[in-house]
Design a protein around this motif. Structure first.
Motif, PDB file in Angstrom:
ATOM      1  N   GLY A  59     -90.173  -6.495 -55.209  1.00  9.69           N
ATOM      2  CA  GLY A  59     -90.010  -6.827 -56.622  1.00  9.69           C
ATOM      3  C   GLY A  59     -90.955  -7.909 -57.086  1.00  9.69           C
ATOM      4  N   GLY A  60     -91.801  -8.379 -56.192  1.00 11.67           N
ATOM      5  CA  GLY A  60     -92.685  -9.484 -56.539  1.00 11.67           C
ATOM      6  C   GLY A  60     -93.877  -9.106 -57.391  1.00 11.67           C
ATOM      7  N   SER A  61     -94.205  -7.819 -57.403  1.00 13.07           N
ATOM      8  CA  SER A  61     -95.335  -7.356 -58.212  1.00 13.07           C
ATOM      9  C   SER A  61     -94.898  -6.209 -59.097  1.00 13.07           C
ATOM     10  N   THR A  62     -95.367  -6.234 -60.328  1.00  9.75           N
ATOM     11  CA  THR A  62     -95.051  -5.172 -61.277  1.00  9.75           C
ATOM     12  C   THR A  62     -96.340  -4.670 -61.932  1.00  9.75           C
ATOM     13  N   TYR A  63     -96.288  -3.435 -62.382  1.00  6.28           N
ATOM     14  CA  TYR A  63     -97.454  -2.761 -62.945  1.00  6.28           C
ATOM     15  C   TYR A  63     -96.999  -1.983 -64.166  1.00  6.28           C
ATOM     16  N   TYR A  64     -97.830  -1.974 -65.216  1.00  6.03           N
ATOM     17  CA  TYR A  64     -97.444  -1.322 -66.456  1.00  6.03           C
ATOM     18  C   TYR A  64     -98.609  -0.529 -67.041  1.00  6.03           C
ATOM     19  N   ALA A  65     -98.254   0.552 -67.708  1.00  5.99           N
ATOM     20  CA  ALA A  65     -99.234   1.236 -68.534  1.00  5.99           C
ATOM     21  C   ALA A  65     -99.548   0.351 -69.740  1.00  5.99           C
ATOM     22  N   ASP A  66    -100.767   0.448 -70.219  1.00  7.48           N
ATOM     23  CA  ASP A  66    -101.168  -0.383 -71.355  1.00  7.48           C
ATOM     24  C   ASP A  66    -100.272  -0.136 -72.565  1.00  7.48           C
ATOM     25  N   SER A  67     -99.801   1.087 -72.711  1.00  2.17           N
ATOM     26  CA  SER A  67     -99.020   1.457 -73.887  1.00  2.17           C
ATOM     27  C   SER A  67     -97.655   0.781 -73.936  1.00  2.17           C
ATOM     28  N   VAL A  68     -97.177   0.273 -72.805  1.00  4.83           N
ATOM     29  CA  VAL A  68     -95.841  -0.355 -72.785  1.00  4.83           C
ATOM     30  C   VAL A  68     -95.886  -1.825 -72.401  1.00  4.83           C
ATOM     31  N   LYS A  69     -97.052  -2.309 -72.041  1.00  7.44           N
ATOM     32  CA  LYS A  69     -97.191  -3.697 -71.594  1.00  7.44           C
ATOM     33  C   LYS A  69     -96.722  -4.646 -72.698  1.00  7.44           C
ATOM     34  N   GLY A  70     -95.890  -5.597 -72.331  1.00  4.25           N
ATOM     35  CA  GLY A  70     -95.351  -6.539 -73.289  1.00  4.25           C
ATOM     36  C   GLY A  70     -94.072  -6.088 -73.958  1.00  4.25           C
ATOM     37  N   ARG A  71     -93.712  -4.816 -73.813  1.00  4.03           N
ATOM     38  CA  ARG A  71     -92.478  -4.288 -74.413  1.00  4.03           C
ATOM     39  C   ARG A  71     -91.472  -3.861 -73.357  1.00  4.03           C
ATOM     40  N   PHE A  72     -91.950  -3.341 -72.248  1.00  4.52           N
ATOM     41  CA  PHE A  72     -91.074  -2.844 -71.181  1.00  4.52           C
ATOM     42  C   PHE A  72     -91.117  -3.792 -69.986  1.00  4.52           C
ATOM     43  N   THR A  73     -89.992  -3.878 -69.285  1.00  8.48           N
ATOM     44  CA  THR A  73     -89.914  -4.691 -68.079  1.00  8.48           C
ATOM     45  C   THR A  73     -89.206  -3.907 -66.991  1.00  8.48           C
ATOM     46  N   ILE A  74     -89.870  -3.780 -65.850  1.00  4.07           N
ATOM     47  CA  ILE A  74     -89.264  -3.116 -64.701  1.00  4.07           C
ATOM     48  C   ILE A  74     -88.727  -4.179 -63.747  1.00  4.07           C
ATOM     49  N   SER A  75     -87.581  -3.882 -63.143  1.00  2.00           N
ATOM     50  CA  SER A  75     -86.992  -4.800 -62.172  1.00  2.00           C
ATOM     51  C   SER A  75     -86.197  -3.984 -61.165  1.00  2.00           C
ATOM     52  N   ARG A  76     -85.774  -4.628 -60.101  1.00  2.00           N
ATOM     53  CA  ARG A  76     -84.992  -3.910 -59.090  1.00  2.00           C
ATOM     54  C   ARG A  76     -83.992  -4.853 -58.446  1.00  2.00           C
ATOM     55  N   ASP A  77     -82.937  -4.255 -57.943  1.00  2.00           N
ATOM     56  CA  ASP A  77     -81.911  -4.975 -57.195  1.00  2.00           C
ATOM     57  C   ASP A  77     -81.750  -4.226 -55.881  1.00  2.00           C
ATOM     58  N   ASN A  78     -82.374  -4.731 -54.839  1.00  2.00           N
ATOM     59  CA  ASN A  78     -82.342  -4.015 -53.561  1.00  2.00           C
ATOM     60  C   ASN A  78     -80.954  -3.997 -52.935  1.00  2.00           C
ATOM     61  N   ALA A  79     -80.125  -4.948 -53.282  1.00  2.00           N
ATOM     62  CA  ALA A  79     -78.757  -4.945 -52.763  1.00  2.00           C
ATOM     63  C   ALA A  79     -77.941  -3.803 -53.364  1.00  2.00           C
ATOM     64  N   LYS A  80     -78.332  -3.367 -54.548  1.00  4.09           N
ATOM     65  CA  LYS A  80     -77.619  -2.285 -55.230  1.00  4.09           C
ATOM     66  C   LYS A  80     -78.385  -0.976 -55.195  1.00  4.09           C
ATOM     67  N   ASN A  81     -79.535  -0.965 -54.512  1.00  2.89           N
ATOM     68  CA  ASN A  81     -80.365   0.250 -54.459  1.00  2.89           C
ATOM     69  C   ASN A  81     -80.660   0.786 -55.853  1.00  2.89           C
ATOM     70  N   THR A  82     -80.997  -0.088 -56.754  1.00  2.00           N
ATOM     71  CA  THR A  82     -81.174   0.294 -58.151  1.00  2.00           C
ATOM     72  C   THR A  82     -82.439  -0.333 -58.729  1.00  2.00           C
ATOM     73  N   VAL A  83     -83.113   0.445 -59.562  1.00  2.00           N
ATOM     74  CA  VAL A  83     -84.265  -0.047 -60.304  1.00  2.00           C
ATOM     75  C   VAL A  83     -83.972   0.135 -61.789  1.00  2.00           C
ATOM     76  N   TYR A  84     -84.490  -0.787 -62.592  1.00  2.00           N
ATOM     77  CA  TYR A  84     -84.201  -0.796 -64.021  1.00  2.00           C
ATOM     78  C   TYR A  84     -85.494  -0.746 -64.832  1.00  2.00           C
ATOM     79  N   LEU A  85     -85.353  -0.267 -66.055  1.00  2.00           N
ATOM     80  CA  LEU A  85     -86.450  -0.336 -67.008  1.00  2.00           C
ATOM     81  C   LEU A  85     -85.872  -0.806 -68.341  1.00  2.00           C
ATOM     82  N   GLN A  86     -86.158  -2.050 -68.676  1.00  2.72           N
ATOM     83  CA  GLN A  86     -85.743  -2.593 -69.969  1.00  2.72           C
ATOM     84  C   GLN A  86     -86.826  -2.253 -70.978  1.00  2.72           C
TER      85      GLN A  86
END
Length: 128
Positions: A59-86
């Protein structure tokens, strides 16, 4: 054995927000989810599937398409085996089916062939 299930899609007005979740389950992910980098892709009608965002194993590095940069945020919770997209400040052009996917490969995480497992997708519709 392997399942990625997306949720959180829906209909929202332009400028609104949604939070997508992707839960990983099955023998492959039960104790090794943190070995996988995770990505979000989207596909609009009549268009090819395109990269949206990706996150490294820790979760230390994130990558975004230019079209969503600054609007979308990806994150993950490895304890819950889940990834999110805000997704904030949504635009009509964000309308698509959103898919999460997992990969054991190395960077860049921006191409579909890199990914091993895919979810079934969740629909996001943004009205103007």
């Amino acid at each position: 054995q392997v399942q990625l299930v997306e949720s959180g899609g829906g209909l929202v007005q332009a400028g609104g927000s949604l939070r997508l979740s992707c839960a990983a389950s099955g023998r492959t992910f039960s104790s090794t989810f943190s070995r996988y980098a995770m990505g979000w892709f989207r596909q609009a009608p009549g268009k090819e599937r395109e990269f949206v965002a990706a996150i490294s194993r820790s979760g230390g590095s994130t990558y975004y398409a230019d079209s969503v940069k600054g609007r979308f945020t990806i994150s993950r919770d490895n304890a819950k085996n889940t990834v999110y997209l805000q997704m904030n400040i949504l635009k009509p052009e964000d309308t698509a089916v959103y898919y999460c996917a997992s990969t054991l490969s190395i960077v860049p995480y921006t191409t579909t062939p890199q990914y091993d497992y895919w979810g079934q997708g969740t629909q996001v519709a943004v009205s103007s």
